[in-house]
Design an enzyme around this catalytic site. Structure first.
Site, PDB file in Angstrom:
ATOM      1  N   LYS A 231      23.565  -9.438  33.160  1.00 48.00           N
ATOM      2  CA  LYS A 231      23.091  -9.604  31.847  1.00 48.00           C
ATOM      3  C   LYS A 231      21.505  -9.301  31.913  1.00 48.00           C
ATOM      4  O   LYS A 231      20.803  -8.785  31.335  1.00 48.00           O
ATOM      5  CB  LYS A 231      23.339 -10.896  31.275  1.00 48.00           C
ATOM      6  CG  LYS A 231      24.537 -10.893  30.610  1.00 48.00           C
ATOM      7  CD  LYS A 231      24.990 -12.543  30.082  1.00 48.00           C
ATOM      8  CE  LYS A 231      26.369 -12.400  29.546  1.00 48.00           C
ATOM      9  NZ  LYS A 231      27.017 -13.938  29.475  1.00 48.00           N
TER      10      LYS A 231
ATOM     11  N   GLN B 284      25.744 -19.828  29.199  1.00 45.29           N
ATOM     12  CA  GLN B 284      26.898 -19.053  29.879  1.00 45.29           C
ATOM     13  C   GLN B 284      27.928 -20.307  29.825  1.00 45.29           C
ATOM     14  O   GLN B 284      27.877 -21.260  30.259  1.00 45.29           O
ATOM     15  CB  GLN B 284      26.210 -18.928  31.145  1.00 45.29           C
ATOM     16  CG  GLN B 284      27.289 -18.110  31.998  1.00 45.29           C
ATOM     17  CD  GLN B 284      27.857 -16.782  31.429  1.00 45.29           C
ATOM     18  OE1 GLN B 284      27.060 -15.984  31.217  1.00 45.29           O
ATOM     19  NE2 GLN B 284      28.876 -16.626  31.233  1.00 45.29           N
TER      20      GLN B 284
ATOM     21  N   ASP C 126      24.816 -14.938  20.884  1.00 44.18           N
ATOM     22  CA  ASP C 126      26.175 -14.755  21.142  1.00 44.18           C
ATOM     23  C   ASP C 126      27.127 -14.880  19.995  1.00 44.18           C
ATOM     24  O   ASP C 126      28.264 -14.411  20.012  1.00 44.18           O
ATOM     25  CB  ASP C 126      26.527 -15.970  22.147  1.00 44.18           C
ATOM     26  CG  ASP C 126      26.895 -15.515  23.551  1.00 44.18           C
ATOM     27  OD1 ASP C 126      27.256 -14.258  24.026  1.00 44.18           O
ATOM     28  OD2 ASP C 126      26.897 -16.622  24.438  1.00 44.18           O
TER      29      ASP C 126
END
Length: 284
Positions: A53, A97, A120
């Protein structure tokens, strides 16, 4: 006739090119999009994902900020760090994460992310907006699946889509996004009866079950489009999806590979959400 492969690498490159242009335009207005990634613990797979990422952000001119916390960090410490990022006007997107260490309440952590920085698309507010069709940050993997489906040029409206898996991250949102495209959707799971028959009726088959080779060739309708979300290791330790790629390719018209498929588009859609978050917060 062998299926046409839907290349995540090609599509992701196109998305990155667009996001690079949008990032440059924002910078000319004095805004540098910034993504903060919170990594708790030292899970090797999570570290690999985070590096990927960060690399994507760098390629598009997006600033990436890595916040590392030890595995023994308390839930309160994680929440305090999120509160600081939420209050930082230079940070436009926040991603935690997953998975988190077991002693931390994952849902409480996700809920602590402001919806306007939830790139997200996991917070209850963004999920609710997605369900009722309002503008929101879409979860990256299902959004990537839709982009891959659209890239085939085949209409989604009126098609029968079967989604195998009902997770909050992939299965449920994928079904919702397919409904928004006017597909007729069946969601299958561990207690579904007649699963193979349902799969054989699917014009669009999305496999997100987390079991290597779960979808066999005889479960694929001739001419179907197959989207393989799974990332598994087979008995030989080789990376593979939920679909028996070789067998399914003989039946399907379009299919995504693993690796090189949905995973790359998941990362690309994160860039889309981050740039959008920066634009919205800067009102640019």
């Amino acid at each position: 006739m062998a299926a046409q492969i839907i290349s995540g690498k090609t599509l992701a490159a196109q998305v990155k090119e667009r996001m690079t242009g949008k990032t440059e335009a924002l910078k000319r207005q004095g805004v540098t999009p910034c993504l903060a990634v919170v990594l708790v613990g030292d899970d090797p797979a999570s570290a690999v994902y985070v590096r990927g990422k960060q690399k994507d952000c760098e390629e598009c001119g997006i600033r990436s900020l890595l916040v590392r916390l030890p595995a023994e960090a308390t839930q309160q410490q994680v929440l305090e760090r999120l509160a600081a990022l939420a209050a930082d006007g230079a940070v436009h997107g926040i991603l935690v994460q997953l998975p988190l260490p077991r002693h931390i309440d994952e849902q409480a952590v996700i809920a602590a992310i402001p919806p306007e920085k939830d790139v997200d698309g996991f917070t209850p507010v963004n999920v609710g907006r997605m369900v009722i069709g309002e503008e929101c940050f879409l979860p990256c993997t299902p959004a990537g699946c839709i982009e891959m489906l659209k890239s085939t040029g085949q209409p989604l409206a009126g098609k029968h889509a079967v989604v195998i898996g009902r997770s909050n991250i992939v299965g449920k949102p994928a079904a919702i996004l397919l409904l928004r495209e006017n597909a007729t959707v069946t969601v299958c799971h561990s207690r579904t009866q007649g699963l193979a028959q349902l799969c054989r009726s699917a014009d669009i088959l999305v496999a997100a079950v987390g079991r290597a080779g779960f979808v066999t060739g005889d479960m694929v309708k001739p001419g179907a489009t197959v989207i393989d979300v799974g990332i598994n290791r087979n008995a030989e330790g080789k990376l593979c999806g939920d679909v028996d790629f070789a067998a399914a390719s003989e039946k399907a018209a379009f299919i995504t590979p693993v690796p090189g498929g949905v995973g790359l588009m998941t990362r690309a859609m994160l860039l889309v959400n981050t740039v959008q978050a920066a634009r919205m917060q800067a009102k640019a």
